[in-house]
Each structure stands twice: as C-alpha cells, then as structure tokens.
Design a protein around this motif. Sequence first.
Motif, mmCIF file in Angstrom:
data_model
loop_
_atom_site.group_PDB
_atom_site.id
_atom_site.type_symbol
_atom_site.label_atom_id
_atom_site.label_comp_id
_atom_site.label_asym_id
_atom_site.label_seq_id
_atom_site.Cartn_x
_atom_site.Cartn_y
_atom_site.Cartn_z
ATOM 1 N N ILE A 306 0.822 -1.212 0.000
ATOM 2 C CA ILE A 306 0.000 0.000 0.000
ATOM 3 C C ILE A 306 0.859 1.267 0.000
ATOM 4 O O ILE A 306 1.797 1.393 0.783
ATOM 5 N N ARG A 307 0.473 2.212 -0.871
ATOM 6 C CA ARG A 307 1.059 3.549 -0.880
ATOM 7 C C ARG A 307 -0.063 4.580 -0.806
ATOM 8 O O ARG A 307 -1.148 4.387 -1.368
ATOM 9 N N VAL A 308 0.204 5.678 -0.115
ATOM 10 C CA VAL A 308 -0.759 6.776 -0.053
ATOM 11 C C VAL A 308 -0.046 8.063 -0.452
ATOM 12 O O VAL A 308 1.173 8.199 -0.296
ATOM 13 N N GLY A 309 -0.824 9.003 -0.980
ATOM 14 C CA GLY A 309 -0.253 10.272 -1.401
ATOM 15 C C GLY A 309 -1.216 11.414 -1.146
ATOM 16 O O GLY A 309 -2.436 11.222 -1.081
ATOM 17 N N ALA A 310 -0.659 12.598 -0.978
ATOM 18 C CA ALA A 310 -1.455 13.813 -0.806
ATOM 19 C C ALA A 310 -0.717 14.956 -1.485
ATOM 20 O O ALA A 310 0.522 15.026 -1.437
ATOM 21 N N SER A 311 -1.467 15.844 -2.115
ATOM 22 C CA SER A 311 -0.834 16.964 -2.806
ATOM 23 C C SER A 311 -1.750 18.181 -2.804
ATOM 24 O O SER A 311 -2.979 18.067 -2.642
ATOM 25 N N TYR A 312 -1.113 19.331 -2.977
ATOM 26 C CA TYR A 312 -1.842 20.605 -3.048
ATOM 27 C C TYR A 312 -1.356 21.370 -4.264
ATOM 28 O O TYR A 312 -0.155 21.576 -4.451
ATOM 29 N N GLN A 313 -2.313 21.758 -5.109
ATOM 30 C CA GLN A 313 -2.027 22.602 -6.270
ATOM 31 C C GLN A 313 -2.551 23.990 -5.963
ATOM 32 O O GLN A 313 -3.740 24.175 -5.688
ATOM 33 N N SER A 314 -1.659 24.975 -5.932
ATOM 34 C CA SER A 314 -2.069 26.342 -5.604
ATOM 35 C C SER A 314 -2.973 26.903 -6.694
ATOM 36 O O SER A 314 -3.062 26.342 -7.803
ATOM 37 N N PRO A 315 -3.640 28.033 -6.428
ATOM 38 C CA PRO A 315 -4.302 28.738 -7.533
ATOM 39 C C PRO A 315 -3.289 29.072 -8.630
ATOM 40 O O PRO A 315 -2.090 29.207 -8.364
ATOM 41 N N THR A 316 -3.781 29.191 -9.840
ATOM 42 C CA THR A 316 -2.948 29.673 -10.940
ATOM 43 C C THR A 316 -3.321 31.120 -11.208
ATOM 44 O O THR A 316 -4.500 31.449 -11.343
ATOM 45 N N TRP A 317 -2.302 31.971 -11.262
ATOM 46 C CA TRP A 317 -2.510 33.394 -11.505
ATOM 47 C C TRP A 317 -2.139 33.691 -12.957
ATOM 48 O O TRP A 317 -0.975 33.588 -13.360
ATOM 49 N N TYR A 318 -3.153 34.049 -13.757
ATOM 50 C CA TYR A 318 -2.955 34.330 -15.174
ATOM 51 C C TYR A 318 -2.982 35.835 -15.439
ATOM 52 O O TYR A 318 -3.794 36.575 -14.852
ATOM 53 N N ARG A 319 -2.133 36.271 -16.332
ATOM 54 C CA ARG A 319 -2.185 37.625 -16.892
ATOM 55 C C ARG A 319 -2.462 37.463 -18.386
ATOM 56 O O ARG A 319 -1.657 36.865 -19.107
ATOM 57 N N LEU A 320 -3.601 38.005 -18.843
ATOM 58 C CA LEU A 320 -4.090 37.722 -20.184
ATOM 59 C C LEU A 320 -4.369 39.006 -20.962
ATOM 60 O O LEU A 320 -4.671 40.051 -20.377
ATOM 61 N N THR A 321 -4.285 38.886 -22.272
ATOM 62 C CA THR A 321 -4.649 39.977 -23.178
ATOM 63 C C THR A 321 -5.598 39.438 -24.230
ATOM 64 O O THR A 321 -5.305 38.435 -24.896
ATOM 65 N N ASP A 322 -6.749 40.090 -24.372
ATOM 66 C CA ASP A 322 -7.732 39.732 -25.390
ATOM 67 C C ASP A 322 -7.674 40.730 -26.531
ATOM 68 O O ASP A 322 -7.679 41.954 -26.307
ATOM 69 N N ASN A 323 -7.619 40.227 -27.759
ATOM 70 C CA ASN A 323 -7.852 41.029 -28.955
ATOM 71 C C ASN A 323 -9.197 40.596 -29.519
ATOM 72 O O ASN A 323 -9.356 39.436 -29.912
ATOM 73 N N PHE A 324 -10.147 41.529 -29.564
ATOM 74 C CA PHE A 324 -11.521 41.176 -29.924
ATOM 75 C C PHE A 324 -12.001 42.074 -31.048
ATOM 76 O O PHE A 324 -11.867 43.301 -30.986
ATOM 77 N N SER A 325 -12.564 41.465 -32.097
ATOM 78 C CA SER A 325 -13.099 42.244 -33.206
ATOM 79 C C SER A 325 -14.414 41.634 -33.674
ATOM 80 O O SER A 325 -14.685 40.452 -33.447
ATOM 81 N N GLN A 326 -15.217 42.461 -34.338
ATOM 82 C CA GLN A 326 -16.535 42.051 -34.798
ATOM 83 C C GLN A 326 -16.761 42.487 -36.241
ATOM 84 O O GLN A 326 -16.147 43.451 -36.719
ATOM 85 N N GLY A 327 -17.643 41.777 -36.926
ATOM 86 C CA GLY A 327 -18.062 42.155 -38.270
ATOM 87 C C GLY A 327 -19.523 41.847 -38.459
ATOM 88 O O GLY A 327 -20.029 40.837 -37.953
ATOM 89 N N ILE A 328 -20.234 42.715 -39.181
ATOM 90 C CA ILE A 328 -21.662 42.502 -39.400
ATOM 91 C C ILE A 328 -22.054 42.990 -40.788
ATOM 92 O O ILE A 328 -21.493 43.952 -41.312
ATOM 93 N N ASP A 329 -23.013 42.281 -41.386
ATOM 94 C CA ASP A 329 -23.572 42.683 -42.672
ATOM 95 C C ASP A 329 -25.037 42.262 -42.684
ATOM 96 O O ASP A 329 -25.425 41.290 -42.018
ATOM 97 N N SER A 330 -25.851 42.982 -43.426
ATOM 98 C CA SER A 330 -27.275 42.648 -43.546
ATOM 99 C C SER A 330 -27.831 43.265 -44.821
ATOM 100 O O SER A 330 -27.174 44.103 -45.459
ATOM 101 N N GLY A 358 -7.454 26.759 -6.189
ATOM 102 C CA GLY A 358 -6.510 25.706 -5.836
ATOM 103 C C GLY A 358 -7.185 24.344 -5.831
ATOM 104 O O GLY A 358 -8.414 24.228 -5.926
ATOM 105 N N LYS A 359 -6.374 23.294 -5.734
ATOM 106 C CA LYS A 359 -6.904 21.936 -5.788
ATOM 107 C C LYS A 359 -6.129 21.038 -4.840
ATOM 108 O O LYS A 359 -4.908 21.157 -4.721
ATOM 109 N N VAL A 360 -6.844 20.147 -4.160
ATOM 110 C CA VAL A 360 -6.209 19.152 -3.297
ATOM 111 C C VAL A 360 -6.533 17.762 -3.841
ATOM 112 O O VAL A 360 -7.607 17.531 -4.397
ATOM 113 N N THR A 361 -5.567 16.849 -3.682
ATOM 114 C CA THR A 361 -5.736 15.486 -4.187
ATOM 115 C C THR A 361 -5.250 14.493 -3.149
ATOM 116 O O THR A 361 -4.172 14.676 -2.565
#
Length: 503
Positions: A306-330, A358-361
């Motif tokens: 038998i083996r047992v394990g425990a772990s903790y995964q911290s929150p992940t901190w993301y820095r993101l940039t969105d480029n957003f564009s739209q187009g329409i015709d009718s 975060g996550k625990v396992t």
Amino acid sequence: MRKYITFIGLFACAIASAQNINDVLRYSTENLQGSARFQAMGGAFGSLGGDLSALNINPAGSAVFNNGIFSISGTNYNRNTDSDYNGTLSNSTNNNFDINQVGGAFVFKSTNPDSKWRKLSLALNYDVVQNFDDRLLTKGSSNEGIDNYFLDYADGIRLEPLKLQGNERIGDAYLDIGATNGLGYKGQQAFLGFQAGIIEPTLDEEDNTSYFSNANYNNVNQDFRQNISGYNSKFTINGATQYGDNFYFGASLNFHTIRYERLNRFDESYSNEGESRFVAFDNFLETEGTGFSLSLGAIAKVNDVIRVGASYQSPTWYRLTDNFSQGIDSDYPNKDSDFNFFDLNYVNIFDYQIKTPGKVTGSISAVFGKSGLLSLDYGYQDMSNAELRPTSDSGFADENIFISESLGGVSSIRVGGEYRIQRVSLRAGYRYEQSPYESGNIVGDLNGISGGVGYNFGRSRLDLAVSRTEQDVLQYFFDTGINTPALLNNVNTNVTLGYTLNF
C-alpha cells in the motif's frame, strides 16, 4: 490597415462576451493528456509517481525514479460533436496531432550511507494541459432572432452616440463608443444593430433610449459555426527527495502559456410575406497570456503493497490579453448604402487577470511487486473561488458574484490499473469529473475510459494509449437575446504514442 483601441482596468469589464464565467472555466479546467502510460491508466498516479506527467498530480512522484529518465509523447486528438438545436441535428469533427509531453529527470543518490535522505531528483517537464482545437456546427430554426440580441443591448442607450458624427467613419465610431465610460461593449452592440438597420429608435431624437425591431418573421433559419485553435501548456520545474525507505516529498513551480483563438460565424435569414432578410454576424477573439502556480506533495509507503499520497495545487494566476473584433452585414433596407463593417479590422484590446481555484488530491494505490498495480485518486477544487481581476473593478466584482453563485465544488475521480506479463504491460483506466456548475445543467459531468499497452526493451519503453471522454454541454449563440440553447454531445478520442528512455 487594422485599427486598435486598448482598455485597461475599468474598461476591461466592458466586453461581456470575452471576460466572463466562460473564460474562468476555460482556464481553470485541466484536461491533462500527459504521457501514454499516464493516459492509459486514467491519470491515477497521485501515490505512484514514476512518470513525468504524474508531477502534475503529485510533485513527490519524481523521487520514485531510481535513475535518470527522458520521455516524449505525441497525441492524435479527435473531437466529434453532435448538436441538437430545436430538433435539427448537426455533426462536426476535428482531428489534429501534437507533441503533448516531453521532459526529463535526473536522480542524485546520496553517497553517505548514514544519511536518511536517500536521493534527490530534479525534473523538467512540458505538458499540454488543454488542447483547444475544435470545430463546431449548429443550425436550425427558431422564433428568436438576432434582433433580440441588439434590442437587449440597445435598451437604455441614447440614440445620439449611435449615429455617425459629421464625416466620422464607421470603424472609428465603433472604437470610440467602446472607449466611452457607460457605453463600452454594450454601446458597441447597440451601434452595430442600429447601423446595420436591424433595430430602429422609437423616436428620432438624441435622447431616445428605446428601440424596436425591423425584423418581421415567425421563424428564422440560423447557422452557427465556431472554429477554435490554441492550447494551455504547463512547463514544470520540479524537485523531490526520498527520506528513509518509505517517504517521498516534492515541490514544483509551474509556468503556463496560453494561446487561444475563436471565430464565431452566425448567419440568419428569413422569408415572410414576400420579405426576405439576412444577417451575418462574426465575432473573433484572440487571447494570449502567461500563468504561474506551485504545488506540494508527499507519498508514503504504508507497507510493501500500500502507498498513499497527498498533494496541493495552488491557484494559478494568469495575466491575459484579449484582442476582440466584430463584423456585421445585412440586407435590411434601413442600412446605409455605404455601410461596410465586415472585415474584422477594428480591434478592441483588453488586459486583465484570472485567478483559478486551488486543488487538493488524495491518493491510494496497491503495488503487487512486478506483477501489476491498482491506483485511485480523488481531487477536489472549489470553482466558486475563481476570480476575474482586478477585483476592485465594479464590472468584474459583479461577474465574480455571479461566478461564486453559479459554480460549486468539483470532485474528480481517477482509477487506473496495470498488469505485467514479462515485458508487456496491459493498462486500463477510468476518469470522472463533476460539473463545475452548481445546478449541473449548462455543463454536464465528464466521464472517460482509457486503455493501453506498453513494451519494455530494458533501458527503454514504448507505450500506446487510447482514451475516450464524453460530456454534454449547452451552447448559447450569444449571452442575451437568443435564449434557446443547442445541446452538444462532445466525444473526444485521443490516441497517444510515447517513448521513455532510462539512463
């Protein structure tokens, strides 16, 4: 020539279709593929270690290695999606291949026979934790048209900023509205609906804030196509050690890279009482960014089996940039004859942050010498703790309240087994992940099965794995206006080939 406008902080919340609960879920979910052996056993490696992809579950796993190791894996991703929209069935498939895992570990054994610290391992590993590549098709008829989308956004918006001023060009006006406090994304959508002739003001006065639809239909035909590409990758720097004969401890620093592109193409048409109309509405989102997290873990041998394990995964901190564009015709008659806004050339740029939960396992396994093993992992992640940042932004604060009320705790279970016949290893696994939504309606539970085979050449090993996951999702074309979703059944089948070299 493409034109841009940048929003930081206060204006980052304006684009409701880009920075919302969907982005939090997209980057908080790790659909980890990993090495072929890892996949074949359902990823149940929290108390086993001995595999480079196992470091994503428990960083103590690299201390299990008895020698240096190098591993590389490539996966063929097959996505099959069945869509049911108001009784109309559609199907779409997508295939692509990627090197999804590569890494190595070095083991330094103690030369002091009196020391209880038996060895130190250092590992570097690259894993694709999420492959976004996909193509989706949904079509059918509905009694809710795109005019409702524009009406919902136009409600309460003054008419004056929706009109072109003097010699102002359509694209410049669109970007100016997006940069105006109090208008932002909401004002941009009202502007597009008005300029395309789909909606009209109740009164042709600058202070008018109510609008009506120019559409005249009982039912509309709708065609929605979504093309997605990109990935979320994780580069891990790991260190682990063995204490005595039975204890392993480890820690990892994880560096994420995100690339995400999504093009939504929506076409709508109707014919009623001799009147025919069409609308084409495109939305393009491109996201780039980086993230950081850390993890800690331990493995203990209870006895020879038998083996047992425990772990903790911290929150992940993301820095993101969105480029957003739209187009329409009718072809609505009230559209200006010079109206041209369908080339996706006017780009809104948004800088923002996301903190994932975060996550625990907890893990337990039984190792039957050289004959085989069984393993079980249980993970828990409270998705209601996810956040869009900066939290001081009023728009993000409102969305974070919605996230905390809509999302809940996510339990995941991974089960895996391996049976060895001389040089051949037979493997199988099962994976379950609970819906992140408290109600479980919008995104269903995920279920997956896997299997594989490996052949040991002595100093190297060749592994093959096949895994299949299935999940139901409700797809809304837009965040308002068309309130009937399509039901999607997503089936992902991955075939992975991996090679491991011991040195």
